[in-house]
Scaffold this motif. Structure first.
Motif, PDB file in Angstrom:
ATOM      1  N   GLY A   1       0.852  -1.186   0.000  1.00 51.99           N
ATOM      2  CA  GLY A   1       0.000   0.000   0.000  1.00 51.99           C
ATOM      3  C   GLY A   1       0.883   1.229   0.000  1.00 51.99           C
ATOM      4  O   GLY A   1       1.951   1.228   0.623  1.00 51.99           O
ATOM      5  N   LEU A   2       0.479   2.265  -0.710  1.00 50.67           N
ATOM      6  CA  LEU A   2       1.266   3.508  -0.732  1.00 50.67           C
ATOM      7  C   LEU A   2       0.330   4.706  -0.841  1.00 50.67           C
ATOM      8  O   LEU A   2      -0.556   4.736  -1.701  1.00 50.67           O
ATOM      9  CB  LEU A   2       2.230   3.514  -1.925  1.00 50.67           C
ATOM     10  CG  LEU A   2       3.022   4.823  -2.121  1.00 50.67           C
ATOM     11  CD1 LEU A   2       4.060   5.012  -1.017  1.00 50.67           C
ATOM     12  CD2 LEU A   2       3.695   4.847  -3.500  1.00 50.67           C
TER      13      LEU A   2
ATOM     14  N   MET B   1       1.216   9.375  10.710  1.00 48.89           N
ATOM     15  CA  MET B   1       0.981   8.005  11.179  1.00 48.89           C
ATOM     16  C   MET B   1      -0.492   7.742  11.500  1.00 48.89           C
ATOM     17  O   MET B   1      -0.948   6.602  11.431  1.00 48.89           O
ATOM     18  CB  MET B   1       1.824   7.704  12.431  1.00 48.89           C
ATOM     19  CG  MET B   1       3.322   7.636  12.213  1.00 48.89           C
ATOM     20  SD  MET B   1       3.883   6.140  11.395  1.00 48.89           S
ATOM     21  CE  MET B   1       4.017   4.978  12.744  1.00 48.89           C
ATOM     22  N   GLY B   2      -1.222   8.793  11.876  1.00 48.69           N
ATOM     23  CA  GLY B   2      -2.652   8.619  12.175  1.00 48.69           C
ATOM     24  C   GLY B   2      -3.413   8.112  10.956  1.00 48.69           C
ATOM     25  O   GLY B   2      -4.287   7.248  11.063  1.00 48.69           O
ATOM     26  N   HIS B   3      -3.047   8.669   9.785  1.00 42.69           N
ATOM     27  CA  HIS B   3      -3.680   8.201   8.544  1.00 42.69           C
ATOM     28  C   HIS B   3      -3.378   6.724   8.314  1.00 42.69           C
ATOM     29  O   HIS B   3      -4.241   5.956   7.887  1.00 42.69           O
ATOM     30  CB  HIS B   3      -3.171   9.019   7.347  1.00 42.69           C
ATOM     31  CG  HIS B   3      -3.539  10.470   7.402  1.00 42.69           C
ATOM     32  ND1 HIS B   3      -2.599  11.487   7.407  1.00 42.69           N
ATOM     33  CD2 HIS B   3      -4.741  11.083   7.483  1.00 42.69           C
ATOM     34  CE1 HIS B   3      -3.213  12.661   7.457  1.00 42.69           C
ATOM     35  NE2 HIS B   3      -4.519  12.448   7.515  1.00 42.69           N
ATOM     36  N   LEU B   4      -2.130   6.361   8.597  1.00 45.90           N
ATOM     37  CA  LEU B   4      -1.719   4.963   8.417  1.00 45.90           C
ATOM     38  C   LEU B   4      -2.542   4.046   9.311  1.00 45.90           C
ATOM     39  O   LEU B   4      -3.110   3.047   8.862  1.00 45.90           O
ATOM     40  CB  LEU B   4      -0.222   4.819   8.748  1.00 45.90           C
ATOM     41  CG  LEU B   4       0.314   3.390   8.901  1.00 45.90           C
ATOM     42  CD1 LEU B   4       0.214   2.625   7.585  1.00 45.90           C
ATOM     43  CD2 LEU B   4       1.758   3.386   9.385  1.00 45.90           C
ATOM     44  N   LYS B   5      -2.649   4.416  10.588  1.00 47.63           N
ATOM     45  CA  LYS B   5      -3.333   3.527  11.534  1.00 47.63           C
ATOM     46  C   LYS B   5      -4.816   3.399  11.182  1.00 47.63           C
ATOM     47  O   LYS B   5      -5.376   2.306  11.192  1.00 47.63           O
ATOM     48  CB  LYS B   5      -3.157   4.041  12.970  1.00 47.63           C
ATOM     49  CG  LYS B   5      -3.654   3.008  13.962  1.00 47.63           C
ATOM     50  CD  LYS B   5      -3.300   3.315  15.399  1.00 47.63           C
ATOM     51  CE  LYS B   5      -3.674   2.109  16.263  1.00 47.63           C
ATOM     52  NZ  LYS B   5      -4.307   2.506  17.521  1.00 47.63           N
TER      53      LYS B   5
ATOM     54  N   PHE C   1      12.558  -0.689   8.897  1.00 42.35           N
ATOM     55  CA  PHE C   1      12.663  -1.016   7.475  1.00 42.35           C
ATOM     56  C   PHE C   1      13.462   0.111   6.841  1.00 42.35           C
ATOM     57  O   PHE C   1      13.269   1.273   7.207  1.00 42.35           O
ATOM     58  CB  PHE C   1      11.280  -1.118   6.810  1.00 42.35           C
ATOM     59  CG  PHE C   1      10.397  -2.178   7.412  1.00 42.35           C
ATOM     60  CD1 PHE C   1      10.595  -3.521   7.141  1.00 42.35           C
ATOM     61  CD2 PHE C   1       9.352  -1.815   8.257  1.00 42.35           C
ATOM     62  CE1 PHE C   1       9.786  -4.493   7.713  1.00 42.35           C
ATOM     63  CE2 PHE C   1       8.537  -2.782   8.828  1.00 42.35           C
ATOM     64  CZ  PHE C   1       8.755  -4.126   8.556  1.00 42.35           C
ATOM     65  N   PRO C   2      14.343  -0.217   5.905  1.00 43.64           N
ATOM     66  CA  PRO C   2      15.182   0.840   5.318  1.00 43.64           C
ATOM     67  C   PRO C   2      14.366   1.910   4.605  1.00 43.64           C
ATOM     68  O   PRO C   2      14.792   3.058   4.519  1.00 43.64           O
ATOM     69  CB  PRO C   2      16.059   0.082   4.308  1.00 43.64           C
ATOM     70  CG  PRO C   2      15.973  -1.354   4.691  1.00 43.64           C
ATOM     71  CD  PRO C   2      14.657  -1.538   5.367  1.00 43.64           C
ATOM     72  N   PHE C   3      13.185   1.531   4.090  1.00 39.84           N
ATOM     73  CA  PHE C   3      12.426   2.456   3.240  1.00 39.84           C
ATOM     74  C   PHE C   3      11.365   3.240   3.991  1.00 39.84           C
ATOM     75  O   PHE C   3      10.595   3.981   3.387  1.00 39.84           O
ATOM     76  CB  PHE C   3      11.801   1.704   2.055  1.00 39.84           C
ATOM     77  CG  PHE C   3      11.397   0.283   2.387  1.00 39.84           C
ATOM     78  CD1 PHE C   3      12.309  -0.763   2.234  1.00 39.84           C
ATOM     79  CD2 PHE C   3      10.130   0.001   2.851  1.00 39.84           C
ATOM     80  CE1 PHE C   3      11.951  -2.067   2.540  1.00 39.84           C
ATOM     81  CE2 PHE C   3       9.767  -1.303   3.159  1.00 39.84           C
ATOM     82  CZ  PHE C   3      10.686  -2.343   3.006  1.00 39.84           C
ATOM     83  N   THR C   4      11.277   3.049   5.322  1.00 39.66           N
ATOM     84  CA  THR C   4      10.323   3.841   6.097  1.00 39.66           C
ATOM     85  C   THR C   4      11.015   4.433   7.321  1.00 39.66           C
ATOM     86  O   THR C   4      11.946   3.853   7.866  1.00 39.66           O
ATOM     87  CB  THR C   4       9.127   2.967   6.566  1.00 39.66           C
ATOM     88  OG1 THR C   4       9.627   1.735   7.056  1.00 39.66           O
ATOM     89  CG2 THR C   4       8.153   2.722   5.438  1.00 39.66           C
TER      90      THR C   4
ATOM     91  N   GLY D   1       4.260  10.503   3.028  1.00 39.15           N
ATOM     92  CA  GLY D   1       3.338   9.399   2.796  1.00 39.15           C
ATOM     93  C   GLY D   1       3.589   8.239   3.728  1.00 39.15           C
ATOM     94  O   GLY D   1       4.543   8.236   4.500  1.00 39.15           O
ATOM     95  N   PHE D   2       2.671   7.279   3.658  1.00 42.08           N
ATOM     96  CA  PHE D   2       2.897   6.045   4.402  1.00 42.08           C
ATOM     97  C   PHE D   2       2.839   4.867   3.441  1.00 42.08           C
ATOM     98  O   PHE D   2       2.329   4.988   2.316  1.00 42.08           O
ATOM     99  CB  PHE D   2       1.890   5.876   5.554  1.00 42.08           C
ATOM    100  CG  PHE D   2       0.449   5.686   5.146  1.00 42.08           C
ATOM    101  CD1 PHE D   2      -0.010   4.458   4.667  1.00 42.08           C
ATOM    102  CD2 PHE D   2      -0.467   6.725   5.283  1.00 42.08           C
ATOM    103  CE1 PHE D   2      -1.344   4.279   4.320  1.00 42.08           C
ATOM    104  CE2 PHE D   2      -1.801   6.550   4.931  1.00 42.08           C
ATOM    105  CZ  PHE D   2      -2.244   5.332   4.451  1.00 42.08           C
ATOM    106  N   ALA D   3       3.402   3.765   3.887  1.00 44.56           N
ATOM    107  CA  ALA D   3       3.402   2.546   3.081  1.00 44.56           C
ATOM    108  C   ALA D   3       3.217   1.360   4.002  1.00 44.56           C
ATOM    109  O   ALA D   3       3.462   1.450   5.211  1.00 44.56           O
ATOM    110  CB  ALA D   3       4.705   2.416   2.303  1.00 44.56           C
TER     111      ALA D   3
END
Ligand code: DAH
Length: 377
Positions: free
Chosen positions: A230-231, A239-243, A268-271, A327-329
């Motif tokens: 997901g991206l 992070m609120g959007h992510l949760k 994770f290296p990408f986050t 963004g979040f992933a």
């Protein structure tokens, strides 16, 4: 001098009663073929006196015309009748139920991917895809995975022998230099993040389901398995959007409201920051049933997926300004999600192609998961 009218009457009667196209063709050959009766008459014209020919010529030609016309007419009639018969035999009753005798079934992995696409489409996510044969830049480097990262070890990654591909030398857009890029089978769906950010202007909301490959095999690992990435890239994402997104997705997927998540700091290296997401579950009849608070009586936490805020370096690697775009992933195993929801316990059986397994765990080929009709119906 022959009795042409009698001959014509006989021929036309035969033609008229020819039962099928084969019989008609036999009559045509017998009359008009090289050695046919009518052809033989035509040949006699050559041996006649001019006066005789003037009388006989038109009569023989008229006979030939009549026979030719009769054959064409009969042929058209026989063909029309054959078509009629075929149409009548092939008639379908379109009012019959379509699933009178369904054969085959939808594999649980396909079913779960359809369910996820439906759930995320409702939240405004599009489905993105990328190649399963990737280069190490998209699979690792652009995702901020340094050369020395253990994920790069031959142990995990299927690399292509470098002499086998000429695609591993790439020109780098805008930099005027070429770079060697090793080709590999993608080890995760995360490279689709890179491809999407490089080909689409933000805001971005995508999921990317697909096959991934790692050199690993036991009851819970197969060399090929499925992930969904997901991206979200937009301004002011946190992070609120992510949760919220993960909670909404998991409640819809497991079809229960008591889904409780625990976000655990991870790497994770990408986050950055990164969070491992655990979900509360209870053990019932030897099976893990997702739901409830992991610290409650009879419950525990289980690690479900990886996630985080997209690392600014990853955003910059894709040519976007990390000061403007955040963004979040997240990434999660599709096979794992299927096992948790539908109760299979051996991942290897997913890919055996055993018809009994497919009949048991498969889904109706004609039922489509919808949020309104029940996501797993
Ligand atoms: N790509 C990771 C893996 O295969 C999973 C993952 C973790 C994906 C965190 C993400 C993420 O997008 O943010 O192990």
């Amino acid at each position: 001098m022959s009795d042409y009218p009698a001959m014509q009457a006989r021929l036309l009667a035969d033609i008229d009663s020819a039962a099928d196209l084969d019989a008609l063709e036999a009559l045509r050959v017998a009359a008009l073929g090289k050695a046919g009766g009518v052809s033989a008459l035509l040949k006699t014209l050559g041996g006649m006196s001019p006066e005789e020919r003037q009388v006989e010529g038109p009569r023989i030609h008229a006979l030939r015309e009549a026979v030719t016309g009769a054959i064409a007419g009969r042929k058209a009639a026989l063909e029309a009748a054959a078509l009629e018969a075929k149409l009548a035999a092939e008639r379908l009753d379109m009012t019959l139920p379509a699933d009178a005798a369904p054969r085959g079934s939808v594999h649980p992995v396909s079913q779960v991917m359809d369910e996820l696409a439906e759930i995320f489409a409702d939240m405004g996510f599009a489905v993105a895809t990328g190649p399963e044969i990737e280069d190490d830049w998209h699979n690792f480097t652009a995702l901020n995975i340094p050369e020395t990262h253990p994920a790069r070890a031959m142990h995990d990654t299927f690399y292509f022998p470098s002499q086998m591909n000429d695609a591993d030398t790439r020109s780098i857009p805008g930099e005027g230099r070429t770079e060697r890029r090793a080709m590999l089978l993608r080890t995760h769906t995360s490279p689709v993040q890179i491809r999407t950010m490089m080909s689409e202007a933000p805001p971005i909301r995508i999921i990317a389901p697909g096959r991934v490959y790692r050199s690993d095999s036991d009851a819970t690992h197969t060399p090929m398995f499925h992930q969904i990435e997901g991206l979200v890239i937009d301004r002011g994402i946190h992070m609120g959007h992510l949760k919220w997104t993960l909670e909404t997705f998991l409640k819809a997927y497991f079809e229960r409201d008591d889904i409780v998540l625990r976000l655990r700091p991870s790497y994770f290296p990408f986050t950055e920051p990164s969070a491992e997401v655990d979900v509360g579950y209870a053990q019932e009849k030897g099976r893990r049933i997702v739901g409830g608070h992991g610290d409650d009586e009879g419950h525990a936490w289980m690690e479900l997926l990886g996630s985080g805020m997209v690392h600014p370096r990853v955003i910059a690697n894709c040519g976007l300004d990390p000061a403007e775009w955040q963004g979040f992933a997240f990434g999660v195993g599709v096979d794992r999600l299927a096992m948790l929801k539908y109760g299979m316990d051996d991942l290897r059986a997913f890919f055996d192609g055993d018809l009994r397994w497919l009949a048991h765990y498969g889904f109706g080929a004609l039922s489509q998961p919808t949020l309104s009709g029940g996501i797993s119906a």
